[in-house]
Design a protein around this motif. Structure first.
Motif, PDB file in Angstrom:
ATOM      1  N   ASN A 139      -7.334 -16.395 -36.125  1.00  0.00           N
ATOM      2  CA  ASN A 139      -6.573 -17.242 -35.200  1.00  0.00           C
ATOM      3  C   ASN A 139      -6.441 -16.518 -33.866  1.00  0.00           C
ATOM      4  O   ASN A 139      -6.093 -15.328 -33.834  1.00  0.00           O
ATOM      5  CB  ASN A 139      -5.181 -17.555 -35.759  1.00  0.00           C
ATOM      6  N   LEU A 140      -6.722 -17.232 -32.786  1.00  0.00           N
ATOM      7  CA  LEU A 140      -6.660 -16.644 -31.448  1.00  0.00           C
ATOM      8  C   LEU A 140      -5.847 -17.558 -30.540  1.00  0.00           C
ATOM      9  O   LEU A 140      -6.028 -18.774 -30.555  1.00  0.00           O
ATOM     10  CB  LEU A 140      -8.070 -16.446 -30.880  1.00  0.00           C
ATOM     11  N   ARG A 141      -5.007 -16.940 -29.735  1.00  0.00           N
ATOM     12  CA  ARG A 141      -4.201 -17.701 -28.777  1.00  0.00           C
ATOM     13  C   ARG A 141      -4.075 -16.921 -27.478  1.00  0.00           C
ATOM     14  O   ARG A 141      -3.832 -15.714 -27.496  1.00  0.00           O
ATOM     15  CB  ARG A 141      -2.803 -17.972 -29.349  1.00  0.00           C
ATOM     16  N   ILE A 142      -4.257 -17.611 -26.364  1.00  0.00           N
ATOM     17  CA  ILE A 142      -4.066 -17.007 -25.049  1.00  0.00           C
ATOM     18  C   ILE A 142      -2.578 -17.071 -24.705  1.00  0.00           C
ATOM     19  O   ILE A 142      -1.988 -18.151 -24.638  1.00  0.00           O
ATOM     20  CB  ILE A 142      -4.901 -17.734 -23.977  1.00  0.00           C
ATOM     21  N   MET A 143      -1.986 -15.909 -24.456  1.00  0.00           N
ATOM     22  CA  MET A 143      -0.536 -15.839 -24.307  1.00  0.00           C
ATOM     23  C   MET A 143      -0.054 -15.896 -22.857  1.00  0.00           C
ATOM     24  O   MET A 143       1.141 -16.024 -22.612  1.00  0.00           O
ATOM     25  CB  MET A 143      -0.023 -14.549 -24.959  1.00  0.00           C
ATOM     26  N   ASN A 144      -0.958 -15.763 -21.904  1.00  0.00           N
ATOM     27  CA  ASN A 144      -0.525 -15.739 -20.492  1.00  0.00           C
ATOM     28  C   ASN A 144      -1.107 -16.910 -19.703  1.00  0.00           C
ATOM     29  O   ASN A 144      -1.439 -16.768 -18.530  1.00  0.00           O
ATOM     30  CB  ASN A 144      -0.922 -14.425 -19.828  1.00  0.00           C
ATOM     31  N   PHE A 145      -1.223 -18.068 -20.338  1.00  0.00           N
ATOM     32  CA  PHE A 145      -1.750 -19.252 -19.664  1.00  0.00           C
ATOM     33  C   PHE A 145      -0.696 -19.753 -18.675  1.00  0.00           C
ATOM     34  O   PHE A 145       0.401 -20.138 -19.055  1.00  0.00           O
ATOM     35  CB  PHE A 145      -2.065 -20.338 -20.689  1.00  0.00           C
ATOM     36  N   LYS A 146      -1.059 -19.749 -17.401  1.00  0.00           N
ATOM     37  CA  LYS A 146      -0.135 -20.247 -16.371  1.00  0.00           C
ATOM     38  C   LYS A 146      -0.929 -20.846 -15.224  1.00  0.00           C
ATOM     39  O   LYS A 146      -2.093 -20.491 -14.997  1.00  0.00           O
ATOM     40  CB  LYS A 146       0.773 -19.125 -15.843  1.00  0.00           C
ATOM     41  N   VAL A 147      -0.308 -21.780 -14.513  1.00  0.00           N
ATOM     42  CA  VAL A 147      -0.903 -22.383 -13.324  1.00  0.00           C
ATOM     43  C   VAL A 147       0.156 -22.420 -12.228  1.00  0.00           C
ATOM     44  O   VAL A 147       1.356 -22.425 -12.504  1.00  0.00           O
ATOM     45  CB  VAL A 147      -1.437 -23.809 -13.593  1.00  0.00           C
ATOM     46  N   SER A 148      -0.310 -22.439 -10.985  1.00  0.00           N
ATOM     47  CA  SER A 148       0.596 -22.521  -9.839  1.00  0.00           C
ATOM     48  C   SER A 148       0.355 -23.821  -9.097  1.00  0.00           C
ATOM     49  O   SER A 148      -0.799 -24.204  -8.878  1.00  0.00           O
ATOM     50  CB  SER A 148       0.376 -21.331  -8.892  1.00  0.00           C
ATOM     51  N   VAL A 149       1.440 -24.500  -8.729  1.00  0.00           N
ATOM     52  CA  VAL A 149       1.356 -25.763  -7.980  1.00  0.00           C
ATOM     53  C   VAL A 149       2.100 -25.578  -6.665  1.00  0.00           C
ATOM     54  O   VAL A 149       3.282 -25.222  -6.653  1.00  0.00           O
ATOM     55  CB  VAL A 149       1.949 -26.937  -8.777  1.00  0.00           C
ATOM     56  N   MET A 150       1.398 -25.813  -5.549  1.00  0.00           N
ATOM     57  CA  MET A 150       1.956 -25.555  -4.224  1.00  0.00           C
ATOM     58  C   MET A 150       1.826 -26.789  -3.335  1.00  0.00           C
ATOM     59  O   MET A 150       1.136 -27.744  -3.681  1.00  0.00           O
ATOM     60  CB  MET A 150       1.203 -24.391  -3.562  1.00  0.00           C
TER      61      MET A 150
END
Length: 263
Positions: A139-150
Protein backbone atom coordinates in the motif's frame (compact mmCIF):
# COMPACT_ATOMS: atom_id res chain seq x y z
CA UNK A 1 -28.12 77.46 -14.72
CA UNK A 2 -29.57 75.06 -17.29
CA UNK A 3 -26.12 74.62 -18.80
CA UNK A 4 -24.62 73.98 -15.39
CA UNK A 5 -26.99 71.08 -14.66
CA UNK A 6 -26.41 69.69 -18.13
CA UNK A 7 -22.65 69.69 -17.63
CA UNK A 8 -23.00 68.28 -14.13
CA UNK A 9 -25.17 65.40 -15.33
CA UNK A 10 -22.77 64.71 -18.17
CA UNK A 11 -19.85 64.35 -15.81
CA UNK A 12 -21.93 62.22 -13.45
CA UNK A 13 -22.69 59.79 -16.26
CA UNK A 14 -19.02 59.84 -17.22
CA UNK A 15 -17.96 58.66 -13.77
CA UNK A 16 -20.67 56.01 -13.69
CA UNK A 17 -19.29 54.59 -16.94
CA UNK A 18 -15.79 54.53 -15.45
CA UNK A 19 -16.82 52.46 -12.44
CA UNK A 20 -19.43 50.19 -14.02
CA UNK A 21 -18.76 47.72 -16.78
CA UNK A 22 -21.29 45.25 -18.13
CA UNK A 23 -20.20 41.60 -18.19
CA UNK A 24 -21.67 39.23 -20.70
CA UNK A 25 -23.04 35.78 -19.92
CA UNK A 26 -20.24 34.23 -21.96
CA UNK A 27 -17.67 35.69 -19.57
CA UNK A 28 -19.34 34.56 -16.34
CA UNK A 29 -21.25 31.27 -16.75
CA UNK A 30 -19.44 27.93 -16.43
CA UNK A 31 -19.94 24.85 -18.67
CA UNK A 32 -21.76 26.66 -21.48
CA UNK A 33 -21.57 23.98 -24.17
CA UNK A 34 -22.63 20.86 -22.31
CA UNK A 35 -25.09 19.91 -25.05
CA UNK A 36 -22.25 19.54 -27.54
CA UNK A 37 -20.37 16.99 -25.44
CA UNK A 38 -20.48 13.30 -26.24
CA UNK A 39 -22.56 11.89 -23.39
CA UNK A 40 -21.01 8.45 -23.83
CA UNK A 41 -17.44 9.74 -23.70
CA UNK A 42 -15.45 8.56 -20.71
CA UNK A 43 -13.70 11.10 -18.52
CA UNK A 44 -9.94 11.34 -18.52
CA UNK A 45 -8.39 8.80 -16.18
CA UNK A 46 -5.54 10.54 -14.44
CA UNK A 47 -3.04 9.31 -11.91
CA UNK A 48 -0.45 11.56 -10.35
CA UNK A 49 3.24 10.82 -10.75
CA UNK A 50 5.89 10.68 -8.07
CA UNK A 51 8.03 13.82 -7.82
CA UNK A 52 11.16 14.78 -5.87
CA UNK A 53 10.47 15.79 -2.24
CA UNK A 54 7.29 13.70 -2.11
CA UNK A 55 6.64 12.04 1.25
CA UNK A 56 5.43 8.48 0.81
CA UNK A 57 3.90 6.12 3.30
CA UNK A 58 4.57 2.58 2.05
CA UNK A 59 3.31 -0.41 4.01
CA UNK A 60 4.06 -4.01 3.08
CA UNK A 61 1.89 -6.75 4.51
CA UNK A 62 1.56 -10.52 4.14
CA UNK A 63 -0.26 -13.44 5.69
CA UNK A 64 2.50 -13.67 8.27
CA UNK A 65 3.21 -10.15 9.62
CA UNK A 66 6.66 -11.19 10.88
CA UNK A 67 7.78 -12.10 7.36
CA UNK A 68 6.73 -8.67 6.04
CA UNK A 69 8.30 -6.75 8.94
CA UNK A 70 11.80 -6.41 7.39
CA UNK A 71 10.24 -4.59 4.40
CA UNK A 72 8.70 -1.87 6.58
CA UNK A 73 10.38 1.06 8.28
CA UNK A 74 10.47 0.85 12.03
CA UNK A 75 7.77 2.64 13.97
CA UNK A 76 8.63 5.50 16.30
CA UNK A 77 7.10 6.56 19.59
CA UNK A 78 7.05 9.91 21.37
CA UNK A 79 7.96 9.61 25.04
CA UNK A 80 8.32 12.03 27.92
CA UNK A 81 11.73 13.58 28.73
CA UNK A 82 12.15 11.05 31.53
CA UNK A 83 11.84 8.25 29.00
CA UNK A 84 9.18 6.46 31.04
CA UNK A 85 5.77 7.67 29.83
CA UNK A 86 4.42 7.26 26.29
CA UNK A 87 2.93 10.61 25.23
CA UNK A 88 2.41 9.95 21.52
CA UNK A 89 1.04 7.22 19.32
CA UNK A 90 3.31 5.02 17.25
CA UNK A 91 3.52 6.07 13.63
CA UNK A 92 5.20 4.80 10.49
CA UNK A 93 8.19 6.73 9.27
CA UNK A 94 7.89 8.19 5.79
CA UNK A 95 10.03 7.78 2.70
CA UNK A 96 11.35 11.04 1.25
CA UNK A 97 11.92 10.99 -2.50
CA UNK A 98 15.29 12.66 -3.05
CA UNK A 99 16.23 15.13 -5.78
CA UNK A 100 17.08 12.26 -8.13
CA UNK A 101 13.75 10.53 -7.52
CA UNK A 102 15.20 7.73 -5.40
CA UNK A 103 14.05 6.15 -2.13
CA UNK A 104 16.06 3.84 0.09
CA UNK A 105 13.82 0.83 0.67
CA UNK A 106 14.48 -1.79 3.37
CA UNK A 107 16.08 -5.00 2.02
CA UNK A 108 15.70 -3.85 -1.61
CA UNK A 109 18.02 -0.84 -1.34
CA UNK A 110 17.85 2.26 -3.51
CA UNK A 111 14.97 2.35 -6.01
CA UNK A 112 14.31 5.06 -8.58
CA UNK A 113 10.62 5.90 -8.74
CA UNK A 114 10.52 9.46 -10.12
CA UNK A 115 7.95 9.95 -12.88
CA UNK A 116 6.15 6.72 -12.07
CA UNK A 117 2.50 6.58 -11.07
CA UNK A 118 1.35 5.15 -7.77
CA UNK A 119 0.12 2.01 -9.54
CA UNK A 120 3.46 1.54 -11.29
CA UNK A 121 5.43 1.90 -8.05
CA UNK A 122 3.16 -0.54 -6.21
CA UNK A 123 3.51 -3.06 -9.05
CA UNK A 124 7.29 -2.72 -9.16
CA UNK A 125 7.68 -3.12 -5.39
CA UNK A 126 5.30 -6.07 -5.29
CA UNK A 127 7.31 -7.82 -7.99
CA UNK A 128 10.62 -7.26 -6.21
CA UNK A 129 9.30 -8.27 -2.79
CA UNK A 130 7.68 -11.39 -4.27
CA UNK A 131 11.19 -12.81 -4.61
CA UNK A 132 11.34 -12.93 -0.80
CA UNK A 133 7.79 -13.52 0.42
CA UNK A 134 4.67 -15.04 -1.09
CA UNK A 135 1.77 -12.82 -2.23
CA UNK A 136 2.94 -9.52 -0.68
CA UNK A 137 0.48 -6.63 -0.42
CA UNK A 138 1.92 -3.15 -0.93
CA UNK A 139 0.00 0.00 0.00
CA UNK A 140 1.36 3.40 -1.00
CA UNK A 141 0.06 6.86 -0.19
CA UNK A 142 1.42 10.32 -0.95
CA UNK A 143 1.32 12.25 2.32
CA UNK A 144 2.21 15.78 1.17
CA UNK A 145 -0.34 16.31 -1.61
CA UNK A 146 -1.14 20.02 -1.69
CA UNK A 147 -2.15 22.69 -4.20
CA UNK A 148 -2.10 26.49 -4.07
CA UNK A 149 -4.92 28.69 -5.37
CA UNK A 150 -4.17 32.38 -5.95
CA UNK A 151 -5.68 35.47 -7.53
CA UNK A 152 -9.35 36.38 -7.86
CA UNK A 153 -10.84 33.76 -5.55
CA UNK A 154 -12.72 34.33 -2.32
CA UNK A 155 -10.31 32.39 -0.10
CA UNK A 156 -6.83 32.03 -1.65
CA UNK A 157 -4.32 29.76 0.02
CA UNK A 158 -2.50 26.43 0.02
CA UNK A 159 -4.68 23.39 0.64
CA UNK A 160 -3.56 19.95 1.84
CA UNK A 161 -5.41 17.04 0.26
CA UNK A 162 -6.18 13.74 1.96
CA UNK A 163 -6.87 11.87 -1.27
CA UNK A 164 -4.67 11.53 -4.36
CA UNK A 165 -7.31 12.65 -6.83
CA UNK A 166 -8.26 16.31 -7.01
CA UNK A 167 -9.99 18.19 -9.81
CA UNK A 168 -9.57 21.85 -10.70
CA UNK A 169 -13.20 22.46 -9.76
CA UNK A 170 -12.67 20.93 -6.31
CA UNK A 171 -9.60 23.12 -5.74
CA UNK A 172 -11.52 26.26 -6.70
CA UNK A 173 -14.39 25.17 -4.47
CA UNK A 174 -12.01 24.89 -1.52
CA UNK A 175 -11.00 28.48 -2.30
CA UNK A 176 -14.72 29.42 -2.14
CA UNK A 177 -15.01 29.89 -5.92
CA UNK A 178 -13.94 32.77 -8.14
CA UNK A 179 -14.95 36.32 -7.31
CA UNK A 180 -17.08 38.21 -9.82
CA UNK A 181 -13.82 39.78 -11.02
CA UNK A 182 -12.12 36.46 -11.83
CA UNK A 183 -11.31 35.70 -15.47
CA UNK A 184 -13.01 32.37 -16.03
CA UNK A 185 -11.81 31.63 -19.53
CA UNK A 186 -8.07 31.78 -18.85
CA UNK A 187 -7.21 29.93 -15.63
CA UNK A 188 -3.46 29.42 -15.30
CA UNK A 189 -2.09 26.14 -13.91
CA UNK A 190 1.61 26.03 -13.09
CA UNK A 191 2.94 22.48 -12.92
CA UNK A 192 6.40 21.02 -12.50
CA UNK A 193 7.20 18.16 -14.87
CA UNK A 194 10.62 16.48 -14.86
CA UNK A 195 12.09 19.41 -12.96
CA UNK A 196 10.73 22.02 -15.39
CA UNK A 197 7.82 24.42 -14.88
CA UNK A 198 4.97 24.28 -17.39
CA UNK A 199 2.34 27.01 -17.78
CA UNK A 200 -1.08 25.84 -18.93
CA UNK A 201 -4.44 27.52 -19.55
CA UNK A 202 -7.94 26.20 -18.91
CA UNK A 203 -11.27 27.74 -19.98
CA UNK A 204 -13.97 27.08 -17.36
CA UNK A 205 -16.69 28.57 -19.54
CA UNK A 206 -16.40 25.60 -21.94
CA UNK A 207 -17.66 22.31 -20.59
CA UNK A 208 -15.16 20.31 -22.62
CA UNK A 209 -12.38 21.43 -20.26
CA UNK A 210 -13.16 18.23 -18.32
CA UNK A 211 -11.21 16.43 -21.06
CA UNK A 212 -8.18 18.64 -20.50
CA UNK A 213 -5.06 17.00 -19.04
CA UNK A 214 -5.26 19.71 -16.37
CA UNK A 215 -8.78 18.87 -15.19
CA UNK A 216 -7.08 16.71 -12.56
CA UNK A 217 -4.40 18.47 -10.52
CA UNK A 218 -1.02 17.14 -9.46
CA UNK A 219 0.70 17.65 -6.12
CA UNK A 220 2.21 21.13 -5.74
CA UNK A 221 0.22 22.59 -8.66
CA UNK A 222 -0.40 26.35 -8.51
CA UNK A 223 -3.75 27.65 -9.79
CA UNK A 224 -3.88 31.36 -10.62
CA UNK A 225 -7.07 33.24 -11.50
CA UNK A 226 -6.44 36.46 -13.41
CA UNK A 227 -8.50 39.61 -12.74
CA UNK A 228 -10.87 40.54 -15.56
CA UNK A 229 -10.88 43.88 -17.35
CA UNK A 230 -13.45 45.35 -14.94
CA UNK A 231 -11.13 44.81 -11.96
CA UNK A 232 -8.10 46.08 -13.87
CA UNK A 233 -9.91 49.19 -15.09
CA UNK A 234 -11.33 49.78 -11.64
CA UNK A 235 -7.88 49.64 -10.07
CA UNK A 236 -6.59 52.20 -12.57
CA UNK A 237 -9.50 54.53 -11.91
CA UNK A 238 -9.25 54.02 -8.15
CA UNK A 239 -5.61 55.06 -8.06
CA UNK A 240 -6.37 58.34 -9.87
CA UNK A 241 -9.85 59.09 -8.57
CA UNK A 242 -8.82 62.13 -6.55
CA UNK A 243 -6.95 63.71 -9.46
CA UNK A 244 -9.82 63.03 -11.90
CA UNK A 245 -12.45 64.49 -9.57
CA UNK A 246 -10.35 67.61 -8.89
CA UNK A 247 -9.73 68.16 -12.59
CA UNK A 248 -13.40 67.62 -13.40
CA UNK A 249 -14.48 70.07 -10.70
CA UNK A 250 -12.14 72.76 -12.04
CA UNK A 251 -13.36 72.08 -15.58
CA UNK A 252 -17.02 72.38 -14.55
CA UNK A 253 -16.27 75.64 -12.71
CA UNK A 254 -14.46 77.13 -15.71
CA UNK A 255 -17.20 76.16 -18.14
CA UNK A 256 -19.83 77.61 -15.81
CA UNK A 257 -17.94 80.87 -15.53
CA UNK A 258 -17.49 81.09 -19.30
CA UNK A 259 -21.21 80.49 -19.87
CA UNK A 260 -22.09 83.14 -17.25
CA UNK A 261 -19.76 85.71 -18.88
CA UNK A 262 -21.06 85.09 -22.40
CA UNK A 263 -24.68 85.58 -21.40
Amino acid sequence: MKYFYLIKNTFFLFFICLFISCGSKQEIVYYQNTDSLDKGEALNSYEIKIQPDDLLMIVVSAEDPEIAAPFNLKTTSVVSPTGQDLIGQQSLQLYLVDSKGIIDFPVLGKIKIIGKTRTEVVGMLSQKIASYIKNPIVNLRIMNFKVSVMGEVTNPGTFSINSERLTLIEALSMAKDLTIYGKRDNILIIREVDGKKSFNRVDLTKADFINSPFYYLSQNDVVYVEPNRTKINGSKVGANTGVIISAASILVTLITLIISITK
